[in-house]
Design an enzyme around this catalytic site. Structure first.
Site, mmCIF file in Angstrom:
data_model
loop_
_atom_site.group_PDB
_atom_site.id
_atom_site.type_symbol
_atom_site.label_atom_id
_atom_site.label_comp_id
_atom_site.label_asym_id
_atom_site.label_seq_id
_atom_site.Cartn_x
_atom_site.Cartn_y
_atom_site.Cartn_z
ATOM 1 N N PRO A 11 0.795 -1.242 0.000
ATOM 2 C CA PRO A 11 0.000 0.000 0.000
ATOM 3 C C PRO A 11 0.815 1.274 0.000
ATOM 4 C CG PRO A 11 -0.870 -1.559 1.597
ATOM 5 C CD PRO A 11 0.361 -2.186 1.017
ATOM 6 N N ASN A 12 0.362 2.202 -0.812
ATOM 7 C CA ASN A 12 0.874 3.578 -0.906
ATOM 8 C C ASN A 12 2.210 3.703 -1.615
ATOM 9 O OD1 ASN A 12 -1.329 4.892 0.500
ATOM 10 N ND2 ASN A 12 -0.580 3.849 2.318
ATOM 11 N N ARG A 19 5.499 12.101 -2.552
ATOM 12 C CA ARG A 19 5.304 12.613 -1.185
ATOM 13 C C ARG A 19 6.460 12.121 -0.318
ATOM 14 N NH1 ARG A 19 -0.338 13.758 -0.497
ATOM 15 N NH2 ARG A 19 0.262 14.537 1.549
ATOM 16 N N ASN A 75 8.197 -5.752 -0.794
ATOM 17 C CA ASN A 75 8.109 -4.622 0.134
ATOM 18 C C ASN A 75 6.628 -4.537 0.507
ATOM 19 O OD1 ASN A 75 7.947 -2.299 1.557
ATOM 20 N ND2 ASN A 75 9.119 -1.039 0.109
ATOM 21 N N ALA A 78 3.115 -0.943 4.774
ATOM 22 C CA ALA A 78 2.524 -0.970 6.121
ATOM 23 C C ALA A 78 2.039 -2.371 6.509
ATOM 24 C CB ALA A 78 1.383 0.032 6.200
ATOM 25 N N GLU A 99 12.752 -9.698 1.874
ATOM 26 C CA GLU A 99 11.917 -8.592 2.371
ATOM 27 C C GLU A 99 12.726 -7.300 2.249
ATOM 28 O OE1 GLU A 99 10.767 -9.069 6.459
ATOM 29 O OE2 GLU A 99 10.058 -6.992 6.618
ATOM 30 N N HIS A 101 12.785 -2.934 2.560
ATOM 31 C CA HIS A 101 12.215 -1.641 2.953
ATOM 32 C C HIS A 101 13.122 -0.532 2.472
ATOM 33 C CE1 HIS A 101 9.231 -3.678 5.260
ATOM 34 N NE2 HIS A 101 10.183 -4.458 5.722
HETATM 35 O O1 CA2 Z 1 10.503 1.784 4.059
HETATM 36 C C1 CA2 Z 1 9.670 1.104 3.449
HETATM 37 O O2 CA2 Z 1 9.850 0.665 2.324
HETATM 38 C C2 CA2 Z 1 8.302 0.828 4.080
HETATM 39 O O3 CA2 Z 1 7.927 -0.497 3.762
HETATM 40 C C3 CA2 Z 1 7.350 1.835 3.470
HETATM 41 C C4 CA2 Z 1 5.962 1.811 4.072
HETATM 42 C C5 CA2 Z 1 6.020 1.873 5.596
HETATM 43 O O4 CA2 Z 1 4.709 1.720 6.136
HETATM 44 C C6 CA2 Z 1 6.928 0.806 6.160
HETATM 45 O O5 CA2 Z 1 6.963 0.942 7.571
HETATM 46 C C7 CA2 Z 1 8.318 0.953 5.610
HETATM 47 C C8 CA2 Z 1 5.152 3.003 3.569
HETATM 48 C C9 CA2 Z 1 4.999 3.017 2.087
HETATM 49 C C10 CA2 Z 1 4.315 4.296 1.732
HETATM 50 O O6 CA2 Z 1 5.098 4.917 0.759
HETATM 51 C C11 CA2 Z 1 4.913 6.246 0.532
HETATM 52 C C12 CA2 Z 1 5.760 6.803 -0.380
HETATM 53 C C13 CA2 Z 1 5.639 8.133 -0.651
HETATM 54 C C14 CA2 Z 1 4.670 8.886 -0.018
HETATM 55 C C15 CA2 Z 1 3.827 8.310 0.899
HETATM 56 C C16 CA2 Z 1 3.945 6.974 1.174
#
Ligand code: CA2
Length: 145
Positions: A11-12, A19, A75, A78, A99, A101
């Site tokens: 997600p996201n 962002r 990846n 969340a 995995e 991140h």
């Molecule tokens: O660091 C990572 O790759 C994460 O998997 C990214 C997730 C976060 O919830 C994990 O704790 C760590 C968030 C992905 C959201 O990505 C965005 C990218 C740009 C703007 C907003 C969100």
């Protein structure tokens, strides 16, 4: 014949580069996909690069990878910190799982320090930025030798 690797994004991650550049950088997910495609060709790996905002879709893709893919780079975003369903799906997959991140999750909020997926992952990467995807792909090629 080129082996198939699934690269799954949760997600996201479709917002990457749009962002929070201070956390995730300026590179978009399309840029990451392009860099992976170039490296995949060099490593003679076929890629299925996917992103979804939906947990069930990711579970479906992990199941699809069973029997067709040699390895999975994931990846889970969340869902890393919440999803027993993704862990269960990965446990039914036989090949290597990496995995990944983008950010160094252990330097961030406490709720990002626990990962369900790490119970299954053969390797865990955090904090290499989007370059981590290429590093993970190289490691996957190494694991499959
Ligand atoms: O660091 C990572 O790759 C994460 O998997 C990214 C997730 C976060 O919830 C994990 O704790 C760590 C968030 C992905 C959201 O990505 C965005 C990218 C740009 C703007 C907003 C969100």
């Amino acid at each position: 014949m080129a082996r198939l690797i699934y690269i799954l994004n949760g997600p996201n991650l479709n917002l990457l580069g749009q962002r929070e550049p201070e956390v995730y950088g300026h590179t978009t997910l399309a840029d990451v996909e392009q860099a992976c495609a170039a490296l995949g060709a060099e490593l003679v790996l076929k890629l299925r690069f996917l992103q979804s905002n939906h947990e069930g879709q990711i579970v479906d893709w992990v199941q699809e990878a069973r029997g067709t893919a040699a390895g999975i780079i994931i990846n889970p975003a969340a869902l890393t910190h919440t999803s027993v369903a993704i862990l269960d799906a990965l446990n039914a997959f036989d090949g290597p799982v990496i995995e990944l991140h983008i950010s160094q999750v252990h330097k961030r909020e406490a709720f990002r320090h626990h990962s369900y997926v790490s119970q299954r992952a053969d390797a865990v990467m955090a904090g290499f930025g989007t370059h981590g995807y290429e590093l993970a792909l190289r490691q996957m090629a190494h694991l499959l030798v």
